[in-house]
Design a protein around this motif. Structure first.
Motif, PDB file in Angstrom:
ATOM      1  N   ASP A 116       0.546   3.294 -48.980  1.00 43.87           N
ATOM      2  CA  ASP A 116       1.832   4.258 -50.274  1.00 43.87           C
ATOM      3  C   ASP A 116       1.606   3.590 -51.765  1.00 43.87           C
ATOM      4  N   VAL A 119      -0.841   4.614 -53.212  1.00 46.15           N
ATOM      5  CA  VAL A 119      -1.390   6.071 -53.538  1.00 46.15           C
ATOM      6  C   VAL A 119      -0.033   6.731 -54.600  1.00 46.15           C
ATOM      7  N   LEU A 120       0.569   5.735 -54.448  1.00 43.70           N
ATOM      8  CA  LEU A 120       1.368   6.021 -55.665  1.00 43.70           C
ATOM      9  C   LEU A 120       0.931   5.232 -56.595  1.00 43.70           C
ATOM     10  N   PHE A 123      -0.594   8.077 -58.808  1.00 43.38           N
ATOM     11  CA  PHE A 123       0.040   9.127 -59.114  1.00 43.38           C
ATOM     12  C   PHE A 123      -0.139   9.964 -59.752  1.00 43.38           C
TER      13      PHE A 123
END
Ligand code: ATP
Ligand code: MG
Lengths: 269, 300
Positions: A116, A119-120, A123
């Protein structure tokens, strides 16, 4: 332009530098409340270069990076990125331009998984599923330990692993220029070497890097050029090999013993 | 009353208290999830959340009863109104005060609650409004326990709303970004996340939850200007005791609170709120960090 040619070129004059600089900082002044931390810093980073920014505790290295990436608003001065003045632009917009800051102390999202966190990092650029999978693979190949630990909370990683994650997370944002703030901080010597190798490899991949380090030895060994800042002003600048031989630098940041080894390391770069 | 009688009467009132308490408690939980969303992202919350609920309830009265609009239209309209109110409360009562290390936002959001109450009294009047349930007022009987269809609907709708919220927060990229803002706003900014926008979104989500709660609960209690204060406060209690950063704890405590309240009420309705809050204070005295928080604080 390849890294090799830029460092092989004869020391260019200031105007030459700013002309082909991808990032130019001009007379940057930053204050924290009433206290002025930077008193007018100017520096240039050319496309394809690794530039080291060294200086002791509290010299203003991190402040310089923070002002460039929009984490703090400079009081005055210009930050030219690809010719455009971005001084005062908020950080979430700066990163979209391809100017990516990997901050001091890693600052990973400890309560979210490694995956995650990546993933950020991605962004700013919404991608297709296939594209996303490809960048994940690229980063997992770069740092295999992140693949192993992708489902672990980032806070459970060791310091070195967190640094790798912080760098990978920054790379997810497709940097043209990467600002790295003390990536070797708190790492064991073996890991410091790995960070140095990573910096070289990224540069070979075409990423321009402004590297902040207290570990002058490491920084000078990977950088083409270097700036030494002290009390919020640039004191010394030049090709790494020259800076590494500078008596003042040797005394303050390197210690006599490291000089010879370092001088030759910078020479070969 | 001897002990045997007391136990027997307890089991007599329990089924009804469970059913009605579950409905009311899930509304507390719904309101309190709003506190959770804004508190985790900004360490602030809207003390006018109960009044947002009240505005949602009374607006549903205007739209359903006065204007005779279909239910779905009314719900969508209330949600849109809550979006606007969420943006407004963040802009006016939170943002100017958040930067200072202050508790000014407590005063400003309590101020908003007073303003909304007075506005509602002027606009809708003081009397209680009846909002009929779209499912009618005939209770269903399951094993001698009466339940209004609206109560069933409240339970289902609030649980579904909360499940959707949690799924959104934990699974979507957007939810991850919101968590990142909560954890480290400066680093979140470096990820390209517009922190200021995320704070607004948190307040919008919080307000929508209150609005939905208002529309849901209006048919089982009367809608009026004063209805929000106690609901907001009890939801706040559920958030504190369940753990304001723990949505599941909030759900459990919210429902428990609703049930406890109905058990007390079935003995003596006028003690309902007093006994409920006494209970809450005792729980807090026993576990100041909330029921589900691990005890990490130093022992004094
Ligand atoms: N948030 C802050 N508030 C007030 N003063 C600050 C803040 N951050 C840095 N300073 C001050 O600004 C000056 C420059 O700090 P900066 O963090 O840029 O130094 P640095 O060169 O990165 O040092 P280090 O090697 O320790 O990271 C220091 O005098 C420091 O005390
Ligand atoms: Mg620093």
């Amino acid at each position: 332009m390849s890294a090799g040619t830029s460092s092989a070129a004869a020391a260019p004059s200031r105007t030459d530098l700013s002309q082909d600089a991808v990032l130019s900082i001009r007379d940057l002044v930053v204050s924290y409340g009433q206290v002025e931390a930077l008193h007018g810093i100017s520096l240039d980073v050319r496309r394809g270069e690794v530039v080291a920014l060294i200086g002791s505790n509290g010299a203003g290295k991190s402040t310089t990076l923070r002002a460039v990436s929009g984490m703090i608003r400079p009081a005055s001065g210009r930050v030219l990125f690809e010719g455009r003045d971005i001084a005062g632009m908020p950080s979430h917009e700066v990163v979209r331009l391809g100017l990516v800051h990997v901050p001091e102390g890693r600052q990973v999202f400890a309560n979210q998984s490694v995956r995650d966190n990546l993933v950020l990092g991605a962004f700013p650029h919404l991608r297709s599923k296939a594209e996303t999978a490809a960048v994940f693979e690229r980063e997992f190949d770069r740092f295999p330990v992140l693949r192993e630990r992708q489902n672990q909370l980032a806070g459970t990683l060791s310091g070195g692993e967190q640094q790798m994650l912080a760098i990978s997370r920054g790379l997810m944002a497709r940097p043209k220029v990467l600002l790295l703030d003390e990536p070797s901080m708190g790492l064991a010597p073996l890991l410091v070497k790995q960070v140095a190798d990573t910096v070289k490899q990224l540069n070979a991949e075409g990423v321009t890097i402004l590297l902040v380090e207290q570990m002058a030895t490491m920084a000078l060994s990977v950088a083409h050029r270097a700036y030494v800042i002290q009390n919020g002003t640039v004191r010394i600048e030049g090709p790494s090999a020259e800076v590494a031989r500078n008596a003042e630098v040797v005394r303050a940041y390197l210690g006599g013993a490291a000089q010879h080894e370092l001088g030759s390391a910078a020479e070969t770069r | 009353m001897d002990v045997g009688e007391l136990v027997a009467s307890f089991f007599r009132v329990l089924p009804q208290a469970l059913v009605s308490g579950l409905a009311l408690g899930s509304v507390y939980a719904l309101i309190a999830q709003g506190y959770y969303v804004t508190f985790t992202t900004t360490e602030t919350l809207n003390f006018a959340q109960g009044e947002f609920l009240m505005v949602g309830a009374l607006t549903s009265f205007s739209l359903l009863v006065l204007a005779g609009l279909p239910y779905l239209v009314a719900v969508v309209a209330v949600i849109l109104l809550m979006v606007l109110m969420g943006i407004a409360v963040e802009r006016v009562a939170i943002r100017p005060l958040r930067q200072l290390l202050s508790v000014g936002w407590i005063l400003s959001t309590v101020g908003v609650s007073v303003i909304l109450r007075q506005f509602a009294e002027i606009y809708w009047g003081r009397e209680q409004k009846r909002v009929p349930s779209i499912f009618g007022d005939t209770p269903l009987y399951i094993a001698n326990t009466g339940i209004f269809p609206q109560e069933l609907f409240i339970i289902l709708a609030s649980l579904l709303t909360m499940a959707a919220l949690l799924f959104f927060l934990k699974r979507s990229t957007f939810g991850k970004a919101l968590q990142a803002v909560a954890f480290n706003p400066a680093a979140a900014g470096l990820m390209g996340i517009n922190v200021r926008q995320m704070v607004v979104v948190a307040y919008v989500i919080s307000s929508i939850l209150a609005g939905i709660a208002g529309v849901l609960i209006a048919p089982v209690i009367f809608a009026h200007a004063e209805m929000g204060a106690l609901l907001g406060l009890k939801a706040f209690a559920a958030a504190i005791i369940g753990g304001i950063e723990n949505p599941v704890g909030i759900l459990v405590v919210g429902i428990g609170l609703g049930i406890a309240e109905f058990i007390v009420a079935s003995y003596n309705a006028s003690f309902r709120d007093a006994v409920t809050f006494l209970l809450l204070i005792l729980i807090l005295a026993w576990r100041p960090q909330g029921l589900f928080q691990r005890v990490t604080a130093e022992k004094v």
